[in-house]
Scaffold this motif. Sequence first.
Motif, PDB file in Angstrom:
ATOM      1  N   GLY A   1      16.532  -3.797 -22.014  1.00 28.17           N
ATOM      2  CA  GLY A   1      16.114  -5.135 -22.424  1.00 28.17           C
ATOM      3  C   GLY A   1      15.012  -5.678 -21.541  1.00 28.17           C
ATOM      4  O   GLY A   1      14.095  -6.370 -22.019  1.00 28.17           O
ATOM      5  N   MET A   2      15.070  -5.375 -20.253  1.00 23.99           N
ATOM      6  CA  MET A   2      14.045  -5.857 -19.332  1.00 23.99           C
ATOM      7  C   MET A   2      12.688  -5.229 -19.620  1.00 23.99           C
ATOM      8  O   MET A   2      11.638  -5.865 -19.439  1.00 23.99           O
ATOM      9  CB  MET A   2      14.452  -5.543 -17.888  1.00 23.99           C
ATOM     10  N   ILE A   3      12.691  -3.972 -20.072  1.00 26.58           N
ATOM     11  CA  ILE A   3      11.423  -3.301 -20.374  1.00 26.58           C
ATOM     12  C   ILE A   3      10.665  -4.056 -21.459  1.00 26.58           C
ATOM     13  O   ILE A   3       9.444  -4.257 -21.376  1.00 26.58           O
ATOM     14  CB  ILE A   3      11.686  -1.841 -20.795  1.00 26.58           C
ATOM     15  N   ASN A   4      11.393  -4.498 -22.469  1.00 25.33           N
ATOM     16  CA  ASN A   4      10.740  -5.269 -23.540  1.00 25.33           C
ATOM     17  C   ASN A   4      10.178  -6.583 -23.015  1.00 25.33           C
ATOM     18  O   ASN A   4       9.074  -7.007 -23.385  1.00 25.33           O
ATOM     19  CB  ASN A   4      11.738  -5.543 -24.670  1.00 25.33           C
TER      20      ASN A   4
ATOM     21  N   ILE B   1      11.119 -15.811 -17.361  1.00 25.18           N
ATOM     22  CA  ILE B   1      12.089 -15.601 -16.279  1.00 25.18           C
ATOM     23  C   ILE B   1      13.503 -15.881 -16.757  1.00 25.18           C
ATOM     24  O   ILE B   1      14.457 -15.177 -16.406  1.00 25.18           O
ATOM     25  CB  ILE B   1      11.745 -16.506 -15.072  1.00 25.18           C
ATOM     26  N   ASN B   2      13.664 -16.897 -17.595  1.00 25.15           N
ATOM     27  CA  ASN B   2      15.000 -17.179 -18.133  1.00 25.15           C
ATOM     28  C   ASN B   2      15.476 -16.082 -19.073  1.00 25.15           C
ATOM     29  O   ASN B   2      16.683 -15.860 -19.213  1.00 25.15           O
ATOM     30  CB  ASN B   2      15.000 -18.525 -18.853  1.00 25.15           C
ATOM     31  N   LEU B   3      14.545 -15.391 -19.732  1.00 22.41           N
ATOM     32  CA  LEU B   3      14.925 -14.242 -20.538  1.00 22.41           C
ATOM     33  C   LEU B   3      15.515 -13.142 -19.657  1.00 22.41           C
ATOM     34  O   LEU B   3      16.531 -12.518 -20.000  1.00 22.41           O
ATOM     35  CB  LEU B   3      13.721 -13.703 -21.306  1.00 22.41           C
ATOM     36  N   PHE B   4      14.891 -12.898 -18.505  1.00 26.79           N
ATOM     37  CA  PHE B   4      15.430 -11.936 -17.544  1.00 26.79           C
ATOM     38  C   PHE B   4      16.853 -12.329 -17.136  1.00 26.79           C
ATOM     39  O   PHE B   4      17.774 -11.493 -17.130  1.00 26.79           O
ATOM     40  CB  PHE B   4      14.542 -11.864 -16.296  1.00 26.79           C
TER      41      PHE B   4
END
Length: 282
Positions: free
Chosen positions: A138-141, A218-221
């Motif tokens: 997920g982080m890669i996206n 950042i909140n997505l992370f």
Amino acid sequence: MLLNSLQRTAHKIVSSSWFSGAIIAFILLNGVLVGLDTSVYINANFSTHIGIAYEVILWIFIVEALTKMMANYPRVHHYFRDGWNCFDFAIIVFCLIPATGQLAMIARIARLLRVVRIVSVLPQLRVLVTALIHSLPGMINVVLLMTVIFYVYGVAGYHLFNDVDSEHWESLGVSLLTLFRIVTLEDWTDIMYIALDTYWWAWIYFLSFVVIATFVIINLFIGIVVTNVQEAKEAQLAALREELDTAEVIRELKQTQEALKRVQDHMERNTNIDERKARSLK
């Protein structure tokens, strides 16, 4: 029989709480020694003692690995099915590198890696690391999305502000570094005010980037990591429930076996009594 006895003993030792506590204590002791080794005075006067302590701790870790392998006997290879066991074993192998000559620096790093073993020992840290690993796809996206945003804003910032603030927008590379500084919110308003002195609308560029890159991305992370931490905790609880259910079944089987043994003994006693009565009648 001897190996089976050793397997049962090793399993009891590995499953005990004092065993995990002792390993944690030695890992922390190794961490303290690594810190003390950075002192010039201590290194000059106690280097021999520290070296002996390093060797003792290494042999303790080797015995720990051998005990865990014995606990899995006769399926010793099951020890390596656990990724954390493979991690611990790799560190032990790395620590066996001789601390002499050109390999001395590698040996020091290997000693430092022993401190990282605290992650594999504490279940709470295992959950966090597992969650981070599961978060990588997920982080890669999200990283790809952030890369596109950085690139677009970097090129735009170069063309918009290079003539009024060449220090922060000198080239595409410098512009990207400036955007990274803005994302960290480190004195980013100073950069914005330089552009505002010439372009009144520059605040739109900076505020939009801060909102998109800092508050949204950042909140997505954070959201991805939190979600995976929750899933990792649920998986750990499920494994514990399965282990408890297995232990309950084993306990019930033992109770049933003991009950059957008592019935068998009772029947044998009654049979012996009947045989003695039959012989006495004859």
